[in-house]
Design a protein around this motif. Structure first.
Motif, PDB file in Angstrom:
ATOM      1  N   ASN A 141       0.817  -1.214   0.000  1.00 43.33           N
ATOM      2  CA  ASN A 141       0.000   0.000   0.000  1.00 43.33           C
ATOM      3  C   ASN A 141       0.850   1.262   0.000  1.00 43.33           C
ATOM      4  N   ASP A 142       2.132   1.111   0.356  1.00 42.61           N
ATOM      5  CA  ASP A 142       3.034   2.264   0.310  1.00 42.61           C
ATOM      6  C   ASP A 142       3.405   2.629  -1.126  1.00 42.61           C
ATOM      7  N   GLN A 143       3.062   1.750  -2.069  1.00 40.02           N
ATOM      8  CA  GLN A 143       3.345   2.001  -3.475  1.00 40.02           C
ATOM      9  C   GLN A 143       2.116   2.614  -4.149  1.00 40.02           C
ATOM     10  N   LEU A 144       2.338   3.608  -4.987  1.00 42.39           N
ATOM     11  CA  LEU A 144       1.254   4.260  -5.724  1.00 42.39           C
ATOM     12  C   LEU A 144       1.244   3.708  -7.143  1.00 42.39           C
ATOM     13  N   TYR A 145       0.144   3.037  -7.485  1.00 45.31           N
ATOM     14  CA  TYR A 145       0.058   2.500  -8.850  1.00 45.31           C
ATOM     15  C   TYR A 145      -0.042   3.649  -9.831  1.00 45.31           C
ATOM     16  N   PHE A 146       0.770   3.593 -10.867  1.00 47.95           N
ATOM     17  CA  PHE A 146       0.914   4.731 -11.776  1.00 47.95           C
ATOM     18  C   PHE A 146       0.721   4.320 -13.238  1.00 47.95           C
ATOM     19  N   GLY A 147       0.095   3.171 -13.466  1.00 41.92           N
ATOM     20  CA  GLY A 147       0.014   2.656 -14.828  1.00 41.92           C
ATOM     21  C   GLY A 147      -1.198   3.103 -15.611  1.00 41.92           C
ATOM     22  N   ASP A 148      -2.193   3.703 -14.953  1.00 42.40           N
ATOM     23  CA  ASP A 148      -3.423   4.110 -15.638  1.00 42.40           C
ATOM     24  C   ASP A 148      -3.422   5.605 -15.944  1.00 42.40           C
ATOM     25  N   ASP A 149      -4.363   5.995 -16.827  1.00 47.94           N
ATOM     26  CA  ASP A 149      -4.657   7.408 -17.112  1.00 47.94           C
ATOM     27  C   ASP A 149      -3.465   8.166 -17.683  1.00 47.94           C
ATOM     28  N   TRP A 150      -2.725   7.516 -18.555  1.00 49.08           N
ATOM     29  CA  TRP A 150      -1.696   8.221 -19.313  1.00 49.08           C
ATOM     30  C   TRP A 150      -2.352   8.806 -20.566  1.00 49.08           C
ATOM     31  N   VAL A 195       2.872  13.875 -12.137  1.00 50.21           N
ATOM     32  CA  VAL A 195       3.241  13.240 -10.873  1.00 50.21           C
ATOM     33  C   VAL A 195       2.324  13.782  -9.775  1.00 50.21           C
ATOM     34  N   PRO A 196       1.667  12.923  -9.004  1.00 49.56           N
ATOM     35  CA  PRO A 196       0.742  13.406  -7.964  1.00 49.56           C
ATOM     36  C   PRO A 196       1.481  14.093  -6.825  1.00 49.56           C
ATOM     37  N   ASP A 197       0.730  14.932  -6.096  1.00 49.18           N
ATOM     38  CA  ASP A 197       1.321  15.654  -4.973  1.00 49.18           C
ATOM     39  C   ASP A 197       1.590  14.758  -3.771  1.00 49.18           C
ATOM     40  N   SER A 198       0.973  13.558  -3.764  1.00 51.18           N
ATOM     41  CA  SER A 198       1.040  12.690  -2.571  1.00 51.18           C
ATOM     42  C   SER A 198       2.286  11.825  -2.500  1.00 51.18           C
ATOM     43  N   ILE A 199       3.213  11.977  -3.441  1.00 50.35           N
ATOM     44  CA  ILE A 199       4.379  11.085  -3.418  1.00 50.35           C
ATOM     45  C   ILE A 199       5.301  11.458  -2.274  1.00 50.35           C
ATOM     46  N   HIS A 200       6.005  10.455  -1.762  1.00 49.88           N
ATOM     47  CA  HIS A 200       6.954  10.660  -0.676  1.00 49.88           C
ATOM     48  C   HIS A 200       8.303  11.095  -1.237  1.00 49.88           C
ATOM     49  N   GLU A 221       5.312  16.998 -14.991  1.00 50.94           N
ATOM     50  CA  GLU A 221       4.776  16.090 -15.998  1.00 50.94           C
ATOM     51  C   GLU A 221       5.850  15.113 -16.467  1.00 50.94           C
ATOM     52  N   ILE A 222       5.482  13.835 -16.423  1.00 54.98           N
ATOM     53  CA  ILE A 222       6.363  12.783 -16.950  1.00 54.98           C
ATOM     54  C   ILE A 222       5.933  12.474 -18.370  1.00 54.98           C
ATOM     55  N   THR A 223       6.887  12.434 -19.269  1.00 55.88           N
ATOM     56  CA  THR A 223       6.625  12.067 -20.662  1.00 55.88           C
ATOM     57  C   THR A 223       7.414  10.803 -20.988  1.00 55.88           C
ATOM     58  N   LEU A 224       6.723   9.810 -21.484  1.00 57.71           N
ATOM     59  CA  LEU A 224       7.357   8.560 -21.921  1.00 57.71           C
ATOM     60  C   LEU A 224       7.310   8.491 -23.438  1.00 57.71           C
ATOM     61  N   LYS A 225       8.466   8.374 -24.024  1.00 57.77           N
ATOM     62  CA  LYS A 225       8.573   8.235 -25.477  1.00 57.77           C
ATOM     63  C   LYS A 225       8.942   6.784 -25.770  1.00 57.77           C
ATOM     64  N   LEU A 226       7.944   5.993 -26.185  1.00 55.38           N
ATOM     65  CA  LEU A 226       8.109   4.543 -26.351  1.00 55.38           C
ATOM     66  C   LEU A 226       8.301   4.175 -27.811  1.00 55.38           C
ATOM     67  N   LYS A 227       9.111   3.135 -28.017  1.00 52.88           N
ATOM     68  CA  LYS A 227       9.252   2.565 -29.358  1.00 52.88           C
ATOM     69  C   LYS A 227       9.166   1.058 -29.258  1.00 52.88           C
ATOM     70  N   TYR A 228       8.151   0.492 -29.895  1.00 56.96           N
ATOM     71  CA  TYR A 228       7.923  -0.949 -29.835  1.00 56.96           C
ATOM     72  C   TYR A 228       8.933  -1.686 -30.707  1.00 56.96           C
ATOM     73  N   LEU A 229       9.451  -2.793 -30.168  1.00 52.19           N
ATOM     74  CA  LEU A 229      10.377  -3.629 -30.940  1.00 52.19           C
ATOM     75  C   LEU A 229       9.655  -4.685 -31.753  1.00 52.19           C
ATOM     76  N   TYR A 230       8.410  -4.989 -31.368  1.00 53.64           N
ATOM     77  CA  TYR A 230       7.547  -5.896 -32.131  1.00 53.64           C
ATOM     78  C   TYR A 230       6.264  -5.143 -32.490  1.00 53.64           C
ATOM     79  N   PRO A 231       5.678  -5.432 -33.615  1.00 57.86           N
ATOM     80  CA  PRO A 231       4.441  -4.738 -34.008  1.00 57.86           C
ATOM     81  C   PRO A 231       3.192  -5.444 -33.476  1.00 57.86           C
ATOM     82  N   ASP A 232       3.165  -5.756 -32.179  1.00 55.23           N
ATOM     83  CA  ASP A 232       1.999  -6.454 -31.644  1.00 55.23           C
ATOM     84  C   ASP A 232       1.813  -6.131 -30.171  1.00 55.23           C
ATOM     85  N   LYS A 233       0.892  -6.861 -29.536  1.00 54.49           N
ATOM     86  CA  LYS A 233       0.485  -6.596 -28.157  1.00 54.49           C
ATOM     87  C   LYS A 233       1.543  -6.973 -27.122  1.00 54.49           C
TER      88      LYS A 233
END
Length: 578
Positions: free
Chosen positions: A50-59, A89-94, A149-161
């Motif tokens: 619970n001390d970890q803040l999930y950050f994978g949604d709402d990008w 980045v949320p204000d609640s981070i430690h 603001e965190i910006t992720l610039k991703l490049k896929y190595l495979y053209p799939d899921k």
């Protein structure tokens, strides 16, 4: 009377069995009640998730769409092949927080308020294809990161899921690590057990001298290859030791090679196995594996893109295995013979279905990915292994039963019942082997120690033969403790012992002298705990036998020196020489 005693024994065994069953159910009932009524409170857990803040949604994408980092975003690639994701980045981070996540089959550049903070642009060897598989990242965030603001610039190595970022949390990296280990430890242990089963199977194959040795070899191959495959999919090794590229490539290699030992094992347990089929499957697997490695190394294709082809070959071989098992079962039924492999058939079917399920989820599950692509295979293989262990144990028990008689006879012939040292027959046999070893220069020589236990007759006369037996056993123990496990020990007479050590003359001389000092301490220790009216003393003489002195001459010399030592001791203590 004998019948009555037998019935009593059976009644006692039945009663013991009943109480064992009752005790087992009693213990299970208590454990279940603990699970049901004792609440699981994560507050008590160190490194709480619970001390970890999930950050994978709402990008947010460039077009304003909100997505998750583990979604299939292949359709959102720009003209340059990059996918741009942004989130505040949320204000609640430690303080002292990190961005912790796993990347799979992609490269990235990370910006914090437009400033490049981290990048992952792996260089992949040609032998591994175009991807590294999975890698874990811990990116420290500055204390003033809140609201940026965190910006992720991703490049896929495979053209799939199969390209994504998941397990994305903001928090302490050590907490992330502990939680990952907790979540994946069981799968890791199961994979290690599967590999251990494979190693044990190879050992059993090495010691087996009958027709079941081949089956153990194939089981060893199955265990090690499948264990390595599932071990890679648990991500535990990538997390703990890194080297993701190696584990990624090893996973594909295991998938390509696994059908061969699986087919051969099934073929060897059939009523009428055909070795020609093994050769055909061997050729197919070798050609397929070489073909995939060559195409990948030259950049024509990649292991990942070749998976449908690999799965097609694996599926065809699995189908042939199923047909062989069905035909074998029909053959047993026609000949009205008891089928010894019925449980193997069932377990193999479950294993095959579990593998097919994982393959289908991997190849056709376009909507969702999984962080563990072999979870059903691992469960199916564990079930398969349990059945094979039971079958292997039943086969070995029969062999053990047949060898027990030989063991008993051999023990009677070569082991002294009182001291459990080798007896005179064992000494003569070992002595013969030493002649050959020295003649063939396998060893430089041996030092022979002759020992005689003093005052055994006095102990027997004054304290009884039971005390005399204890005296003899005490002497045997003293010799073993003093000279150690590298020497060979024999009781060649009532109070006579022989100790033999192999090695050079100088080495054995030094070792023997040191052992005699330890023997004197062992004698003193025995006297402290003994109620006998004599002190233990073991007369000793030794000589070295090698190319210049024969074993026979060395034994005579050692015996003579031992007798002289015994004589001097008795003269010193006023005893009559016997």
């Amino acid at each position: 009377m004998e019948k009555h005693n037998t019935e009593n024994i059976m009644d006692k065994a039945s009663t013991a069995k009943k109480y064992n069953v009752i005790f087992l159910f009693f213990a299970i009932a208590i454990i279940v009640s603990f699970i049901a009524f004792i609440p699981s409170k994560s507050d008590y857990v160190a490194f709480n998730k619970n001390d970890q803040l999930y950050f994978g949604d709402d990008w947010q994408l460039d077009d304003g769409t909100f997505v998750s980092t583990d979604s299939n975003l292949v359709n959102y690639q720009g003209q340059n092949g990059y996918i741009i994701l942004k989130k505040t980045v949320p204000d609640s981070i430690h303080t002292a927080s990190s961005l912790n996540f796993r990347s799979r089959n992609l490269s990235y550049i990370l910006f914090l308020d437009g400033i490049e903070t981290d990048s992952f642009l792996p260089e992949i060897s040609r032998l591994s294809g175009v991807s590294y598989g999975s890698s874990f990242h811990h990116i420290p965030l500055p204390d003033n990161s809140a609201g940026k603001e965190i910006t992720l610039k991703l490049k896929y190595l495979y053209p799939d899921k199969n390209c994504y970022i998941d397990m994305l949390y903001i928090g302490d990296s050590s907490t992330f690590s502990v939680e990952f280990i907790r979540d994946h430890m069981l799968a890791f242990i199961v994979s290690l057990l599967i590999i251990l089963f494979g190693i044990v199977s190879f050992i059993l194959a090495a010691v087996s001298k009958n027709s079941i040795s081949n089956s153990f070899v194939y089981l060893g191959m199955i265990g090690i290859l499948t264990g390595l495959l599932t071990l890679s999919e648990t991500l535990f090794m990538q997390f703990m030791v890194g080297n993701s590229e190696f584990w990624h490539s090893l996973s594909y290699l295991a998938q390509m090679l696994l059908p061969y030992p699986g087919f051969c094992y099934v073929n060897c347990i059939l009523m009428k196995p055909n070795e020609k089929y093994n050769a055909i499957v061997f050729d197919i697997i070798c050609v397929m594996t070489s073909f995939c490695i060559i195409l990948t190394s030259f950049g024509i294709a990649d292991y990942h893109s070749l998976l449908p082809f690999i799965h097609l070959i694996d599926g065809a071989i699995t189908a042939v295995i199923v047909i062989m098992l069905v035909k074998d079962a029909i053959r047993y039924k026609k000949e009205q013979k008891k089928n010894p492999n019925i449980y193997v058939y069932i377990s193999f079917a479950i294993f095959s279905l579990a593998t097919v399920l994982d393959v289908c989820l991997y190849d056709f599950g376009h909507k969702h990915h999984t962080s563990d692509a072999n979870r059903f295979t691992r469960i199916g293989l564990l079930f398969f292994i349990i059945i094979l262990i039971i079958k292997s144990i039943s086969l070995m028990m029969e062999n053990i039963r047949k060898s027990n008689e030989f063991e008993i006879v051999n023990r009677i012939a070569y082991v002294d019942a009182l001291t459990e040292l080798g007896n005179r027959a064992a000494f003569i046999k070992y002595e013969s082997s030493l002649f050959e070893k020295i003649a063939n220069e396998e060893i430089p020589g041996v030092r022979i120690g002759m020992f005689d236990l003093n005052c055994l007759k006095t102990v027997n006369d004054n304290n009884g033969h039971t005390a005399g037996d204890m005296y003899i056993k005490g002497a045997a123990t003293a010799l073993q403790n003093a000279f150690g496990k590298d020497c060979s020990f024999f009781r060649t007479g009532g109070d006579e012992f022989v100790v033999i050590m192999e090695g050079s003359e100088s080495y054995t001389e030094k070792y023997f002298d040191e052992s005699i000092k330890r023997l004197e301490k062992e004698e003193t220790e025995f006297d402290k705990n003994s109620e006998m009216d004599v002190s233990m003393y073991i007369a000793v003489g030794n000589a070295y036998a090698g190319n210049d002195i024969s074993i026979t001459d060395a034994e005579k010399k050692a015996d003579s020196l031992m007798y002289e030592n015994k004589k001097q001791y008795k003269l010193k203590h006023g005893q009559v020489l016997r």
